[in-house]
Write a protein that holds these residues in place. Sequence first.
Motif, short mmCIF file in Angstrom:
data_model
loop_
_atom_site.label_atom_id
_atom_site.label_comp_id
_atom_site.label_asym_id
_atom_site.label_seq_id
_atom_site.Cartn_x
_atom_site.Cartn_y
_atom_site.Cartn_z
N TYR A 114 0.84 -1.20 0.00
CA TYR A 114 0.00 0.00 0.00
C TYR A 114 0.88 1.25 0.00
O TYR A 114 1.84 1.35 0.77
CB TYR A 114 -0.90 0.05 1.24
N GLU A 115 0.53 2.21 -0.84
CA GLU A 115 1.17 3.53 -0.78
C GLU A 115 0.32 4.39 0.15
O GLU A 115 -0.88 4.57 -0.09
CB GLU A 115 1.25 4.15 -2.17
N ILE A 116 0.94 4.93 1.19
CA ILE A 116 0.15 5.62 2.21
C ILE A 116 0.64 7.05 2.44
O ILE A 116 1.78 7.40 2.12
CB ILE A 116 0.18 4.87 3.56
N GLY A 143 -3.13 14.69 -1.15
CA GLY A 143 -3.60 13.64 -2.04
C GLY A 143 -4.72 12.79 -1.46
O GLY A 143 -5.08 11.75 -2.05
N VAL A 144 -5.29 13.19 -0.33
CA VAL A 144 -6.35 12.42 0.32
C VAL A 144 -7.70 12.77 -0.31
O VAL A 144 -8.02 13.94 -0.51
CB VAL A 144 -6.37 12.70 1.84
N ARG A 145 -8.48 11.72 -0.60
CA ARG A 145 -9.79 11.90 -1.21
C ARG A 145 -10.81 11.01 -0.48
O ARG A 145 -10.43 10.04 0.18
CB ARG A 145 -9.77 11.49 -2.70
N PRO A 146 -12.11 11.32 -0.61
CA PRO A 146 -13.13 10.42 -0.04
C PRO A 146 -13.03 9.03 -0.64
O PRO A 146 -12.53 8.84 -1.77
CB PRO A 146 -14.46 11.10 -0.43
N VAL A 273 -3.41 6.86 5.36
CA VAL A 273 -4.44 6.84 4.31
C VAL A 273 -3.82 6.18 3.08
O VAL A 273 -2.77 6.60 2.59
CB VAL A 273 -4.92 8.25 3.96
N VAL A 274 -4.46 5.12 2.59
CA VAL A 274 -3.95 4.41 1.42
C VAL A 274 -4.35 5.19 0.18
O VAL A 274 -5.51 5.19 -0.24
CB VAL A 274 -4.50 2.97 1.35
#
Length: 299
Positions: A114-116, A143-146, A273-274
Amino acid sequence: MFRDSPRSRLFLAVLVTLAVALLVLDSRPGSDPVTSAARVGGEFVFVPVAAGVGWAASPVTALREGMRSESAERVAELEKANADLKAQLQAARIDEERAEQLDELLGLAGLGGYEIVTAQAVTRVTARGYADTVTIDVGTDAGVRPDMTVVNGSGLVGRVTEAGRRTATVTLATDVDSAVGARLEGSRKIGVVNGGSVPGGPEAALTLRLFDLETPVEAGTRVVTLGSHEGAPFVPGVPIGTVDQVQVAPGELSRVARVTPAVDFASLDVVGVVVQGPERDPRDSVLPPRPEEEEGDRS
């Protein structure tokens, strides 16, 4: 310096006798000339002596007060230094704990591919008796999204449901409206893990419902995420928890199991967050070794 000798003892006895005589005379009413003269004479003798005693004692008194003041200041300084040291030790302890959590998180991400983006859970909102959501300190700028999976070093935390520029809201897996596709360890048997209990099922933080009523499942069986289409909202292979009780709920068409979460939701801190899922399903490789497997490795 006062020396003990017959002459000095005689002088002291005379002074004491005069003092007693003055007290007796002073207590008599009226203004007798003899009494007045004796009183004046006594004051002439004793006032200088009393003044001398007070003058001699004043440096000692001042020294004592000075020592008390200095001692109080020193105690205050030591108490402040002690409080500062405790705060530093507490901060160091927290930093050490977070470093350990980060190591565990990176280990899990490496095993799963996983890229986190790492984050910290900063606030928690409690509703309907469950810790439903947490706010994390990263957002769209990172880069975090729903609909992104959120994990920590132990397993599945939940999914991102809202994202601002610098913060995001994560709905926990224990939320009563949460549903996660799941798979039993070592098999292809699947089901869904819901937050909380299901009707007719045992009290639980997480509940697994297997789609096949005939699927054998025992306490101690571990459960991982099945994975969603294109990894949203859940990537595959993340540990969810361990089955600790199994039953068939009345009216249900599936077997129901209570699941102990892999994550301690009461003490969330460092999470990830993945932002990019794995190229292939990691299957059970993210699960930690069982205790008996570790014993076998050591022997």
